[in-house]
Design a protein around this motif. Sequence first.
Motif, PDB file in Angstrom:
ATOM      1  N   ILE A 247      12.205  46.110 -31.678  1.00 42.39           N
ATOM      2  CA  ILE A 247      11.548  47.227 -30.996  1.00 42.39           C
ATOM      3  C   ILE A 247      10.475  47.797 -31.921  1.00 42.39           C
ATOM      4  N   PRO A 248       9.185  47.452 -31.671  1.00 47.46           N
ATOM      5  CA  PRO A 248       8.117  48.093 -32.444  1.00 47.46           C
ATOM      6  C   PRO A 248       8.004  49.545 -31.979  1.00 47.46           C
ATOM      7  N   SER A 249       8.044  50.463 -32.922  1.00 50.52           N
ATOM      8  CA  SER A 249       8.103  51.859 -32.501  1.00 50.52           C
ATOM      9  C   SER A 249       7.333  52.757 -33.453  1.00 50.52           C
ATOM     10  N   PHE A 250       6.659  53.753 -32.869  1.00 50.52           N
ATOM     11  CA  PHE A 250       6.015  54.765 -33.698  1.00 50.52           C
ATOM     12  C   PHE A 250       7.079  55.547 -34.456  1.00 50.52           C
ATOM     13  N   ALA A 251       6.817  55.786 -35.729  1.00 49.26           N
ATOM     14  CA  ALA A 251       7.817  56.411 -36.599  1.00 49.26           C
ATOM     15  C   ALA A 251       8.139  57.834 -36.173  1.00 49.26           C
ATOM     16  N   VAL A 252       7.161  58.495 -35.578  1.00 50.56           N
ATOM     17  CA  VAL A 252       7.329  59.902 -35.211  1.00 50.56           C
ATOM     18  C   VAL A 252       7.316  60.030 -33.695  1.00 50.56           C
ATOM     19  N   GLY A 253       8.426  60.442 -33.143  1.00 50.54           N
ATOM     20  CA  GLY A 253       8.517  60.666 -31.711  1.00 50.54           C
ATOM     21  C   GLY A 253       9.314  59.586 -31.012  1.00 50.54           C
ATOM     22  N   ARG A 254       8.719  58.411 -30.850  1.00 55.28           N
ATOM     23  CA  ARG A 254       9.369  57.347 -30.092  1.00 55.28           C
ATOM     24  C   ARG A 254      10.659  56.883 -30.765  1.00 55.28           C
ATOM     25  N   THR A 255      10.644  56.766 -32.089  1.00 56.77           N
ATOM     26  CA  THR A 255      11.843  56.306 -32.798  1.00 56.77           C
ATOM     27  C   THR A 255      13.005  57.271 -32.593  1.00 56.77           C
ATOM     28  N   GLN A 256      12.736  58.559 -32.652  1.00 57.50           N
ATOM     29  CA  GLN A 256      13.819  59.538 -32.472  1.00 57.50           C
ATOM     30  C   GLN A 256      14.369  59.479 -31.041  1.00 57.50           C
ATOM     31  N   ASP A 257      13.481  59.237 -30.057  1.00 55.93           N
ATOM     32  CA  ASP A 257      13.939  59.059 -28.677  1.00 55.93           C
ATOM     33  C   ASP A 257      14.876  57.860 -28.574  1.00 55.93           C
ATOM     34  N   LEU A 258      14.473  56.739 -29.188  1.00 53.62           N
ATOM     35  CA  LEU A 258      15.274  55.518 -29.119  1.00 53.62           C
ATOM     36  C   LEU A 258      16.647  55.714 -29.759  1.00 53.62           C
ATOM     37  N   CYS A 348       2.070  47.172 -33.525  1.00 52.35           N
ATOM     38  CA  CYS A 348       2.187  45.899 -34.244  1.00 52.35           C
ATOM     39  C   CYS A 348       0.928  45.545 -35.031  1.00 52.35           C
ATOM     40  N   THR A 349       0.163  46.558 -35.439  1.00 53.40           N
ATOM     41  CA  THR A 349      -1.059  46.303 -36.207  1.00 53.40           C
ATOM     42  C   THR A 349      -0.773  46.158 -37.698  1.00 53.40           C
ATOM     43  N   GLY A 350       0.466  46.283 -38.113  1.00 50.64           N
ATOM     44  CA  GLY A 350       0.866  46.175 -39.510  1.00 50.64           C
ATOM     45  C   GLY A 350       2.303  46.622 -39.627  1.00 50.64           C
ATOM     46  N   GLY A 351       2.710  46.977 -40.841  1.00 49.01           N
ATOM     47  CA  GLY A 351       4.065  47.466 -41.043  1.00 49.01           C
ATOM     48  C   GLY A 351       5.093  46.343 -41.056  1.00 49.01           C
ATOM     49  N   ARG A 352       6.359  46.734 -41.073  1.00 44.71           N
ATOM     50  CA  ARG A 352       7.441  45.760 -41.241  1.00 44.71           C
ATOM     51  C   ARG A 352       7.745  44.954 -39.982  1.00 44.71           C
ATOM     52  N   ILE A 353       7.321  45.461 -38.810  1.00 47.32           N
ATOM     53  CA  ILE A 353       7.636  44.732 -37.578  1.00 47.32           C
ATOM     54  C   ILE A 353       7.041  43.335 -37.596  1.00 47.32           C
ATOM     55  N   VAL A 354       5.850  43.168 -38.225  1.00 45.20           N
ATOM     56  CA  VAL A 354       5.208  41.845 -38.209  1.00 45.20           C
ATOM     57  C   VAL A 354       6.011  40.842 -39.048  1.00 45.20           C
ATOM     58  N   HIS A 355       6.700  41.321 -40.080  1.00 40.32           N
ATOM     59  CA  HIS A 355       7.571  40.419 -40.855  1.00 40.32           C
ATOM     60  C   HIS A 355       8.763  39.969 -40.005  1.00 40.32           C
ATOM     61  N   GLY A 380       0.120  44.074 -30.397  1.00 42.16           N
ATOM     62  CA  GLY A 380       1.080  44.398 -29.340  1.00 42.16           C
ATOM     63  C   GLY A 380       0.494  44.167 -27.961  1.00 42.16           C
ATOM     64  N   ARG A 381      -0.761  44.577 -27.755  1.00 39.52           N
ATOM     65  CA  ARG A 381      -1.416  44.396 -26.446  1.00 39.52           C
ATOM     66  C   ARG A 381      -1.570  42.909 -26.123  1.00 39.52           C
ATOM     67  N   SER A 382      -1.912  42.093 -27.138  1.00 44.65           N
ATOM     68  CA  SER A 382      -2.053  40.647 -26.921  1.00 44.65           C
ATOM     69  C   SER A 382      -0.755  40.044 -26.406  1.00 44.65           C
ATOM     70  N   ILE A 383       0.359  40.462 -26.994  1.00 45.98           N
ATOM     71  CA  ILE A 383       1.664  39.927 -26.590  1.00 45.98           C
ATOM     72  C   ILE A 383       2.016  40.406 -25.181  1.00 45.98           C
ATOM     73  N   VAL A 384       1.796  41.693 -24.914  1.00 48.84           N
ATOM     74  CA  VAL A 384       2.069  42.246 -23.582  1.00 48.84           C
ATOM     75  C   VAL A 384       1.223  41.537 -22.529  1.00 48.84           C
ATOM     76  N   ASP A 385      -0.022  41.183 -22.887  1.00 51.05           N
ATOM     77  CA  ASP A 385      -0.933  40.531 -21.938  1.00 51.05           C
ATOM     78  C   ASP A 385      -0.641  39.038 -21.772  1.00 51.05           C
ATOM     79  N   GLY A 386       0.399  38.528 -22.464  1.00 52.30           N
ATOM     80  CA  GLY A 386       0.852  37.164 -22.197  1.00 52.30           C
ATOM     81  C   GLY A 386       0.420  36.101 -23.182  1.00 52.30           C
ATOM     82  N   ALA A 387      -0.017  36.479 -24.386  1.00 49.17           N
ATOM     83  CA  ALA A 387      -0.403  35.469 -25.384  1.00 49.17           C
ATOM     84  C   ALA A 387       0.776  34.529 -25.652  1.00 49.17           C
ATOM     85  N   THR A 388       0.498  33.231 -25.697  1.00 44.63           N
ATOM     86  CA  THR A 388       1.562  32.251 -25.964  1.00 44.63           C
ATOM     87  C   THR A 388       1.761  32.018 -27.459  1.00 44.63           C
TER      88      THR A 388
END
Length: 467
Positions: A247-258, A348-355, A380-388
């Motif tokens: 789950i790629p997530s913004f550290a502030v806000g979305r993560t606390q919701d999850l 997904c522009t950087g950070g640990r999710i890409v690892h 993230g947008r590329s993957i959502v848009d169906g990149a193989t």
Amino acid sequence: MALLSFLGAIQQVTGSCYLIESRDGARVLLDCGLRQGRREEEQGNYEPFAFDPLSLDAVVISHAHLDHTGLLPKLAAGGYRGPIFATDATCELMELMLLDAAHIQENDAEWENKWRARQGKAPIKPLYTTRDAEQALKLRRPLVYGQPHEVAKGVQITFHDAGHILGSAIVEIEVQDHHLKRHLVFSGDLGNDCSPLMRDPSFLSKADVVLLESTYGDRDHRCSSDTIEELADILQKAHREGGNVLIPSFAVGRTQDLIYYLGRFYQEGRLPQQAVFLDSPMAIRANAIYSRFHEQFAPEDRAILAAKGVKRVEDWLPILRCTPTPEDSMAINRIKSGAIIIAGSGMCTGGRIVHHFKHNLWRSECHLVFPGFQAAGTLGRSIVDGATSVKVLHQRIAVKAQIHTLGGFSAHAGQSQLLDWVGHFDHHPELYLVHGELEKMQALQQALREKLNWIANIPEPGEQIAL
């Protein structure tokens, strides 16, 4: 006369920035955000400001996300030494976000310069440094919701709860224009009233000019309960198939919701996974700030946590494991199944999710869950848009994992919520749509005309209007 200039987040989502100039010569900047997404948009961060930083009397920040604060260190590097006003919680979250952003800028420049040196090219400088971020942070001036404050001669602001993330604000601004007061309201990012923990956005009724965000101006989000059940079903399916859940997530806000929702599944006996990893040093620190400001949570959610004897959201989910160090993060890669991994960056522009993509994205039994907006031009947008296949850490990796987007988790208001919020204003003030991609703005513009008989304006970048 008083003037308003539209400098950022105009026909795009990121880079929020507006300049207010009073007849008496006061100059107040409203937000100072980073542009994110496509390379040409990010390149705009390196261009000179459309104003002299030394000419500003004050900066007012709606909330801590980088698309609203991320150029403050550059502003400080340009010589600005005036106050930066924000809510008390935003002031704390800004420290996390700006120091992390500066660290990334420095690291990216260092990495790029290694490649440039091998090619005989001149080195580049980072957009800004940690020292610049620290200088900007010295300028913070915290204010509480509902407290009017004069930030410059003849310019008074009041913050109201926007319900988007902790500390987020609707900004009400009164500008003295000789014997008249001009009344501007900036929505900031309005929260989704289905979001946990945050209160619903405040309603205002008086304004001469309204700036309305339009991130999701073209649609409503799914019902929150449907989205929660969809997440529960994904977790059950991943458990049966033997894969991990990323789950790629913004550290502030979305993560606390999850964490709140996963904690609810755990308390109800509906979480099949054995471990939830929070693999984000910034999110771990953000959790601590959320805990300190828990009195700002929605009363009903505070009561649910209190009934279990906890104040900290993470205590609601006992199988949560925080992995602050790189060594802790790398150890997760040994786990092939049964884990939920929450990591940044959210797009997904950087950070640990890409690892974690490197170890999981090519596996068909794994699941990738996007819980929020993915800006055009991001991985993230590329993957959502169906990149193989996608390029990750200089490697081409197949996208075989099962992809899910959960719009109901958005921390932004959907179209109906935007219409409801702006519909509380008396006498249809002048309305300008900001912070949205053009087609989203046009859809909201049409809905405003059809449902509220209200003509909204879509400003051009750099446009200036009289208040």
